[in-house]
Design a protein around this motif. Structure first.
Motif, PDB file in Angstrom:
ATOM      1  N   LEU A   1       0.827  -1.211   0.000  1.00  0.00           N
ATOM      2  CA  LEU A   1       0.000   0.000   0.000  1.00  0.00           C
ATOM      3  C   LEU A   1       0.859   1.258   0.000  1.00  0.00           C
ATOM      4  CD1 LEU A   1      -2.890  -0.979   2.447  1.00  0.00           C
ATOM      5  CD2 LEU A   1      -3.000  -0.735  -0.035  1.00  0.00           C
ATOM      6  N   HIS A   2       1.890   1.286   0.805  1.00  0.00           N
ATOM      7  CA  HIS A   2       2.765   2.458   0.848  1.00  0.00           C
ATOM      8  C   HIS A   2       3.523   2.623  -0.460  1.00  0.00           C
ATOM      9  CE1 HIS A   2       1.938   3.576   4.925  1.00  0.00           C
ATOM     10  NE2 HIS A   2       2.202   2.338   5.369  1.00  0.00           N
ATOM     11  N   LYS A   3       3.873   1.517  -1.081  1.00  0.00           N
ATOM     12  CA  LYS A   3       4.548   1.574  -2.368  1.00  0.00           C
ATOM     13  C   LYS A   3       3.624   2.187  -3.418  1.00  0.00           C
ATOM     14  CE  LYS A   3       6.941  -1.346  -5.706  1.00  0.00           C
ATOM     15  NZ  LYS A   3       7.295  -2.727  -6.072  1.00  0.00           N
ATOM     16  N   ASN A   4       2.349   1.811  -3.408  1.00  0.00           N
ATOM     17  CA  ASN A   4       1.381   2.362  -4.350  1.00  0.00           C
ATOM     18  C   ASN A   4       1.180   3.856  -4.132  1.00  0.00           C
ATOM     19  OD1 ASN A   4       0.991  -0.063  -5.631  1.00  0.00           O
ATOM     20  ND2 ASN A   4      -0.840  -0.600  -4.458  1.00  0.00           N
ATOM     21  N   GLU A   5       1.174   4.288  -2.870  1.00  0.00           N
ATOM     22  CA  GLU A   5       1.015   5.711  -2.584  1.00  0.00           C
ATOM     23  C   GLU A   5       2.215   6.506  -3.093  1.00  0.00           C
ATOM     24  OE1 GLU A   5       0.322   6.186   1.567  1.00  0.00           O
ATOM     25  OE2 GLU A   5      -1.591   5.120   1.517  1.00  0.00           O
ATOM     26  N   ALA A   6       3.411   5.955  -2.933  1.00  0.00           N
ATOM     27  CA  ALA A   6       4.608   6.630  -3.422  1.00  0.00           C
ATOM     28  C   ALA A   6       4.582   6.717  -4.945  1.00  0.00           C
ATOM     29  CB  ALA A   6       5.858   5.898  -2.952  1.00  0.00           C
ATOM     30  N   GLU A   7       4.146   5.672  -5.612  1.00  0.00           N
ATOM     31  CA  GLU A   7       4.051   5.692  -7.068  1.00  0.00           C
ATOM     32  C   GLU A   7       3.014   6.705  -7.540  1.00  0.00           C
ATOM     33  OE1 GLU A   7       3.412   1.800  -8.630  1.00  0.00           O
ATOM     34  OE2 GLU A   7       5.321   1.040  -7.891  1.00  0.00           O
ATOM     35  N   LYS A   8       1.907   6.827  -6.814  1.00  0.00           N
ATOM     36  CA  LYS A   8       0.885   7.805  -7.183  1.00  0.00           C
ATOM     37  C   LYS A   8       1.446   9.216  -7.087  1.00  0.00           C
ATOM     38  CE  LYS A   8      -3.294   5.254  -6.017  1.00  0.00           C
ATOM     39  NZ  LYS A   8      -4.477   5.196  -5.153  1.00  0.00           N
ATOM     40  N   GLN A   9       2.239   9.501  -6.052  1.00  0.00           N
ATOM     41  CA  GLN A   9       2.825  10.824  -5.898  1.00  0.00           C
ATOM     42  C   GLN A   9       3.815  11.102  -7.028  1.00  0.00           C
ATOM     43  OE1 GLN A   9       4.421  10.797  -1.954  1.00  0.00           O
ATOM     44  NE2 GLN A   9       2.474  11.343  -1.011  1.00  0.00           N
ATOM     45  N   LYS A  10       4.618  10.104  -7.406  1.00  0.00           N
ATOM     46  CA  LYS A  10       5.549  10.269  -8.509  1.00  0.00           C
ATOM     47  C   LYS A  10       4.792  10.525  -9.809  1.00  0.00           C
ATOM     48  CE  LYS A  10       9.405   7.410  -6.931  1.00  0.00           C
ATOM     49  NZ  LYS A  10      10.174   6.193  -7.209  1.00  0.00           N
ATOM     50  N   ASN A  11       3.725   9.774 -10.030  1.00  0.00           N
ATOM     51  CA  ASN A  11       2.938   9.948 -11.254  1.00  0.00           C
ATOM     52  C   ASN A  11       2.318  11.336 -11.312  1.00  0.00           C
ATOM     53  OD1 ASN A  11       3.528   7.420 -12.237  1.00  0.00           O
ATOM     54  ND2 ASN A  11       1.672   6.480 -11.441  1.00  0.00           N
ATOM     55  N   THR A  12       1.859  11.837 -10.179  1.00  0.00           N
ATOM     56  CA  THR A  12       1.261  13.166 -10.134  1.00  0.00           C
ATOM     57  C   THR A  12       2.294  14.228 -10.495  1.00  0.00           C
ATOM     58  OG1 THR A  12      -0.239  12.423  -8.397  1.00  0.00           O
ATOM     59  CG2 THR A  12       0.003  14.792  -8.674  1.00  0.00           C
ATOM     60  N   VAL A  13       3.489  14.100  -9.964  1.00  0.00           N
ATOM     61  CA  VAL A  13       4.543  15.067 -10.270  1.00  0.00           C
ATOM     62  C   VAL A  13       4.916  14.979 -11.748  1.00  0.00           C
ATOM     63  CG1 VAL A  13       6.959  15.653  -9.819  1.00  0.00           C
ATOM     64  CG2 VAL A  13       5.440  15.122  -7.923  1.00  0.00           C
ATOM     65  N   ILE A  14       5.046  13.786 -12.261  1.00  0.00           N
ATOM     66  CA  ILE A  14       5.419  13.606 -13.664  1.00  0.00           C
ATOM     67  C   ILE A  14       4.347  14.191 -14.580  1.00  0.00           C
ATOM     68  CG2 ILE A  14       5.752  11.879 -15.468  1.00  0.00           C
ATOM     69  CD1 ILE A  14       7.227  10.192 -13.377  1.00  0.00           C
ATOM     70  N   TRP A  15       3.080  13.934 -14.286  1.00  0.00           N
ATOM     71  CA  TRP A  15       1.997  14.476 -15.114  1.00  0.00           C
ATOM     72  C   TRP A  15       1.964  16.008 -15.048  1.00  0.00           C
ATOM     73  CZ3 TRP A  15      -0.689  12.717 -18.959  1.00  0.00           C
ATOM     74  CH2 TRP A  15      -0.826  11.343 -19.118  1.00  0.00           C
ATOM     75  N   THR A  16       2.192  16.560 -13.869  1.00  0.00           N
ATOM     76  CA  THR A  16       2.200  18.018 -13.721  1.00  0.00           C
ATOM     77  C   THR A  16       3.318  18.636 -14.554  1.00  0.00           C
ATOM     78  OG1 THR A  16       1.330  17.789 -11.483  1.00  0.00           O
ATOM     79  CG2 THR A  16       2.324  19.898 -12.052  1.00  0.00           C
ATOM     80  N   LEU A  17       4.512  18.061 -14.467  1.00  0.00           N
ATOM     81  CA  LEU A  17       5.633  18.585 -15.253  1.00  0.00           C
ATOM     82  C   LEU A  17       5.404  18.405 -16.753  1.00  0.00           C
ATOM     83  CD1 LEU A  17       8.654  17.431 -13.073  1.00  0.00           C
ATOM     84  CD2 LEU A  17       7.710  19.733 -13.288  1.00  0.00           C
ATOM     85  N   ALA A  18       4.777  17.311 -17.140  1.00  0.00           N
ATOM     86  CA  ALA A  18       4.490  17.077 -18.555  1.00  0.00           C
ATOM     87  C   ALA A  18       3.500  18.115 -19.087  1.00  0.00           C
ATOM     88  CB  ALA A  18       3.953  15.667 -18.756  1.00  0.00           C
TER      89      ALA A  18
END
Length: 80
Positions: free
Chosen positions: A18-35
């Motif tokens: 679960l914590h791994k999924n939350e960390a991946e979601k945060q990374k994806n959010t940052v990547i999408w924002t920068l994109a």
């Protein structure tokens, strides 16, 4: 007792997942924002480049007209 240890281990693994999924979601959010920011910047740069290429340069026309008018008012004989 064995069942209790297995439950604790299973719960620990579940929490890690679960914590791994939350960390991946945060990374994806940052990547999408920068994109998105990059895409908007690229579109703005292309629009500016097209505008600069298409817009006429009025200053060159003004300077050419001024030089022609200035020459008409004076003749070579008037110079000292």
């Amino acid at each position: 007792m064995n069942k209790r240890i297995e439950d604790i281990i299973a719960e620990t693994r579940l929490n890690e997942i679960l914590h791994k999924n939350e960390a991946e979601k945060q990374k994806n959010t940052v990547i999408w924002t920068l994109a998105i920011i990059g895409a908007v910047a690229a579109v703005a740069a292309i629009a500016y480049a097209v505008y600069r290429f298409v817009s006429p340069d009025y200053l060159d026309d003004f300077e050419d007209d001024f030089d022609d008018d200035f020459d008409d008012y004076f003749s070579e004989d008037d110079q000292v």
